[in-house]
Design an enzyme around this catalytic site. Structure first.
Site, PDB file in Angstrom:
ATOM      1  N   TYR A  51       0.066  11.998  13.666  1.00  0.00           N
ATOM      2  CA  TYR A  51       0.830  11.013  12.901  1.00  0.00           C
ATOM      3  C   TYR A  51       1.508  10.018  13.832  1.00  0.00           C
ATOM      4  CZ  TYR A  51       4.478   9.151   9.817  1.00  0.00           C
ATOM      5  OH  TYR A  51       5.314   8.313   9.114  1.00  0.00           O
ATOM      6  N   THR A  99       0.835  -1.196   0.000  1.00  0.00           N
ATOM      7  CA  THR A  99       0.000   0.000   0.000  1.00  0.00           C
ATOM      8  C   THR A  99       0.873   1.250   0.000  1.00  0.00           C
ATOM      9  OG1 THR A  99      -0.097   0.051   2.428  1.00  0.00           O
ATOM     10  CG2 THR A  99      -1.822  -1.200   1.270  1.00  0.00           C
ATOM     11  N   SER A 112       6.573   4.924  12.743  1.00  0.00           N
ATOM     12  CA  SER A 112       7.380   6.093  13.096  1.00  0.00           C
ATOM     13  C   SER A 112       7.235   6.334  14.592  1.00  0.00           C
ATOM     14  CB  SER A 112       6.917   7.325  12.327  1.00  0.00           C
ATOM     15  OG  SER A 112       7.594   8.488  12.778  1.00  0.00           O
TER      16      SER A 112
END
Length: 267
Positions: free
Chosen positions: A179, A26, A170
């Site tokens: 995020y 993806t 991350s």
């Protein structure tokens, strides 16, 4: 989700061996991206490749979309003998993962490796993140990861011990709250799969590639990351791709349920 058959390359790799396994990757929207680097490495290692992309995301980011990228990526995979298909999919749509798998199975067959390099990434901190942005990050980075893994687990039919799940994560949260927080959730979802899909003999790992400049880094960020890394350089998509390639190999089977740092020793 919207899907497009304009970028399908069903003829690519027709002369390749029929037993090439199939990887779904993806977030493969740009030729310089980590997803594209992984796709090329796996194709060179004997995998057929299905990949997703979502142009509206790139359109609203500073780097912009890359016209013709999916065709260029597909041709580069075909040079390694891979059959390919590209599907445009909005992974914020909870119905998208099942439809992606449906289309891939119709066009190419069953998926043996799921590599998730898609993301929503818009910088904001504790005080300025909006509810809408927070929800969007969790929809794409966490919920879609869960739903993709769920579809993979429900549909997996390959030989025991061959299945692979890899997600890119991350640990950057300061000034990047939604995020980083949603990537933290992605970690836990991925690592749970190593145990909950153990009956299938599927391994699941998360990889943190550290700072990889694919066109998003301001110069001051680039300089800081170089100074903070013992090897004195930034990571590249190829660095991440080599690790993913190993994890997808037979030799990588014993690495399971791990959060792997691949960041050159970044402090």
């Amino acid at each position: 989700m919207t899907t497009s058959t304009d970028h399908d390359q069903p003829a690519h790799g027709r002369g390749a061996p029929a037993d090439r396994p199939l990887a779904l990757i993806t977030g493969v929207g740009r030729t310089v991206g980590i997803g594209a680097g992984i796709a090329r490495r796996l194709a060179a290692s004997g995998w057929d490749i299905a990949f997703t992309y979502w142009t509206p995301y790139d359109d609203r980011m500073s780097w912009g979309s890359e016209p013709g990228a999916t065709e260029v990526i597909s041709r580069s995979l075909a040079e390694h003998g891979a059959s390919t298909t590209a599907i445009e999919a909005d992974l914020a749509d909870p119905d998208a993962p099942a439809r992606v798998f449906d289309e891939i199975e119709q066009r190419m067959g069953s998926v043996t490796a799921l590599v998730m390099s898609h993301c929503e990434s818009v910088d904001s901190g504790l005080l300025d993140t909006t509810v809408e942005s927070f929800d969007q990050h969790f929809a794409v980075n966490a919920r879609a990861t869960w739903l993709l893994i769920r579809e993979f687990g429900r549909r997996f039919t390959a030989e025991r011990g061959t299945g692979r799940i890899i997600s890119l994560t991350s640990d950057h949260t300061v000034g990047n709250l939604p995020y980083g927080a949603s990537k933290g959730a992605l970690d836990r979802i991925t690592l749970a799969a190593a145990h909950e899909l153990a009956h299938l003999g599927v391994t699941a790992n998360a990889v943190n590639p550290g700072p990889v400049d694919t066109g998003w880094m301001p110069e001051e960020v680039r300089e800081h990351c170089v100074r903070s890394t013992p090897l004195g350089r930034l990571g590249t998509p190829q660095d991440t791709a080599h690790l993913v390639d190993f994890l997808c190999s037979e030799e990588g089977e014993w690495i399971n349920g791990q959060l792997l740092m691949s960041n050159g020793g970044l402090a």
